[in-house]
Design a protein around this motif. Structure first.
Motif, mmCIF file in Angstrom:
data_model
loop_
_atom_site.group_PDB
_atom_site.id
_atom_site.type_symbol
_atom_site.label_atom_id
_atom_site.label_comp_id
_atom_site.label_asym_id
_atom_site.label_seq_id
_atom_site.Cartn_x
_atom_site.Cartn_y
_atom_site.Cartn_z
ATOM 1 N N LYS A 183 65.187 41.563 35.479
ATOM 2 C CA LYS A 183 65.098 42.211 34.899
ATOM 3 C C LYS A 183 63.968 43.184 35.316
ATOM 4 N N TRP A 184 63.887 44.770 34.043
ATOM 5 C CA TRP A 184 63.623 45.949 34.624
ATOM 6 C C TRP A 184 63.040 46.528 33.268
ATOM 7 N N GLU A 185 62.651 47.449 33.441
ATOM 8 C CA GLU A 185 62.037 48.542 32.308
ATOM 9 C C GLU A 185 62.091 49.835 32.816
ATOM 10 N N ALA A 186 62.572 50.746 32.022
ATOM 11 C CA ALA A 186 62.248 51.862 32.293
ATOM 12 C C ALA A 186 61.118 53.167 32.593
ATOM 13 N N ILE A 187 60.803 53.173 33.005
ATOM 14 C CA ILE A 187 59.310 54.022 32.795
ATOM 15 C C ILE A 187 59.089 55.183 33.140
ATOM 16 N N GLY A 188 60.276 55.847 33.595
ATOM 17 C CA GLY A 188 61.293 57.712 33.249
ATOM 18 C C GLY A 188 62.472 57.802 34.273
ATOM 19 N N ASP A 189 63.132 59.179 33.745
ATOM 20 C CA ASP A 189 63.841 59.047 34.164
ATOM 21 C C ASP A 189 64.921 58.925 36.003
ATOM 22 N N ASP A 190 64.308 58.278 36.037
ATOM 23 C CA ASP A 190 64.852 57.733 36.993
ATOM 24 C C ASP A 190 63.915 56.369 38.865
ATOM 25 N N GLU A 191 63.095 55.941 37.055
ATOM 26 C CA GLU A 191 61.965 54.595 37.585
ATOM 27 C C GLU A 191 62.276 53.644 36.650
ATOM 28 N N ILE A 192 61.851 53.181 37.669
ATOM 29 C CA ILE A 192 62.268 51.553 36.517
ATOM 30 C C ILE A 192 60.552 51.002 37.429
ATOM 31 N N ARG A 193 60.060 50.254 36.650
ATOM 32 C CA ARG A 193 59.057 48.684 36.559
ATOM 33 C C ARG A 193 59.718 47.238 36.598
ATOM 34 N N LEU A 194 59.906 47.053 37.041
ATOM 35 C CA LEU A 194 60.003 44.992 37.772
ATOM 36 C C LEU A 194 59.094 44.108 38.641
ATOM 37 N N LYS A 195 59.130 43.048 38.301
ATOM 38 C CA LYS A 195 58.617 42.152 39.060
ATOM 39 C C LYS A 195 58.958 42.531 40.721
ATOM 40 N N CYS A 196 57.204 42.479 41.802
ATOM 41 C CA CYS A 196 57.224 42.212 42.825
ATOM 42 C C CYS A 196 58.105 40.701 43.846
ATOM 43 N N PRO A 197 58.792 41.361 44.878
ATOM 44 C CA PRO A 197 59.646 39.834 45.145
ATOM 45 C C PRO A 197 58.232 39.600 45.967
ATOM 46 N N ALA A 198 57.664 39.580 46.535
ATOM 47 C CA ALA A 198 57.044 40.144 47.592
ATOM 48 C C ALA A 198 56.268 39.594 47.246
ATOM 49 N N HIS A 199 55.688 38.834 46.644
ATOM 50 C CA HIS A 199 54.929 38.065 45.906
ATOM 51 C C HIS A 199 55.174 37.431 44.700
ATOM 52 N N ASP A 200 54.412 36.363 43.782
ATOM 53 C CA ASP A 200 54.454 35.651 43.099
ATOM 54 C C ASP A 200 54.098 36.669 41.796
ATOM 55 N N ASP A 201 54.589 37.526 41.276
ATOM 56 C CA ASP A 201 53.705 38.379 40.014
ATOM 57 C C ASP A 201 54.701 37.231 38.886
ATOM 58 N N LYS A 202 53.314 37.874 38.759
ATOM 59 C CA LYS A 202 53.416 37.552 37.459
ATOM 60 C C LYS A 202 53.393 38.754 35.462
ATOM 61 N N SER A 203 53.589 39.813 36.104
ATOM 62 C CA SER A 203 53.826 41.255 35.680
ATOM 63 C C SER A 203 54.157 42.001 36.358
ATOM 64 N N PRO A 204 55.585 42.871 35.658
ATOM 65 C CA PRO A 204 55.666 43.694 36.404
ATOM 66 C C PRO A 204 54.159 44.774 37.480
ATOM 67 N N SER A 205 55.041 45.044 38.668
ATOM 68 C CA SER A 205 53.579 45.045 39.532
ATOM 69 C C SER A 205 54.300 46.663 40.457
ATOM 70 N N ALA A 206 56.044 46.737 40.523
ATOM 71 C CA ALA A 206 56.588 47.128 41.151
ATOM 72 C C ALA A 206 57.246 48.209 41.038
ATOM 73 N N ALA A 207 57.369 49.764 41.441
ATOM 74 C CA ALA A 207 58.698 51.213 41.139
ATOM 75 C C ALA A 207 59.895 50.270 41.869
ATOM 76 N N LEU A 208 61.055 51.228 40.988
ATOM 77 C CA LEU A 208 61.757 51.598 41.686
ATOM 78 C C LEU A 208 62.312 52.694 41.985
ATOM 79 N N ASN A 209 62.755 53.728 41.748
ATOM 80 C CA ASN A 209 63.227 54.739 41.884
ATOM 81 C C ASN A 209 64.683 54.469 42.292
ATOM 82 N N THR A 210 65.757 54.937 41.357
ATOM 83 C CA THR A 210 66.942 54.710 41.326
ATOM 84 C C THR A 210 68.044 55.666 41.864
ATOM 85 N N LYS A 211 67.243 57.202 41.955
ATOM 86 C CA LYS A 211 68.097 57.576 42.461
ATOM 87 C C LYS A 211 67.715 57.471 44.026
ATOM 88 N N THR A 212 66.935 57.466 44.576
ATOM 89 C CA THR A 212 65.981 56.994 46.449
ATOM 90 C C THR A 212 66.301 55.461 46.188
#
Length: 81
Positions: free
Chosen positions: A20-49
């Motif tokens: 699951k993810w949510e858009a936070i900008g044109d090329d940015e999404i927010r999602l749960k971090c896979p590196a720790h037990d994330d209760k709420s989305p704390s990671a951002a991923l740029n879908t262009k880079t």
């Protein structure tokens, strides 16, 4: 010229995994971090880079989409040259 990792459709790969993810900008999404037990989305991923970063100071994980996906499915990412 786009790098190999930039050519991967991040949203399609996340959907394929049911991540699951949510858009936070044109090329940015927010999602749960896979590196720790994330209760709420704390990671951002740029879908262009296809680069991501966790914004939890105690975690700070980051990398490219391949690293994110490897963590998400629980496998070691190996780089072969």
């Amino acid at each position: 010229m786009a790098t190999q990792i930039e050519r991967v459709n991040a949203l399609a790969e996340l959907e394929r995994l049911g991540y699951k993810w949510e858009a936070i900008g044109d090329d940015e999404i927010r999602l749960k971090c896979p590196a720790h037990d994330d209760k709420s989305p704390s990671a951002a991923l740029n879908t262009k880079t296809n680069l991501w970063k966790c914004h939890v100071p105690a975690c700070g994980a980051q990398g490219d989409l391949a690293t994110f996906l490897a963590l998400a499915i629980g496998v070691e990412r190996k780089i072969v040259y």
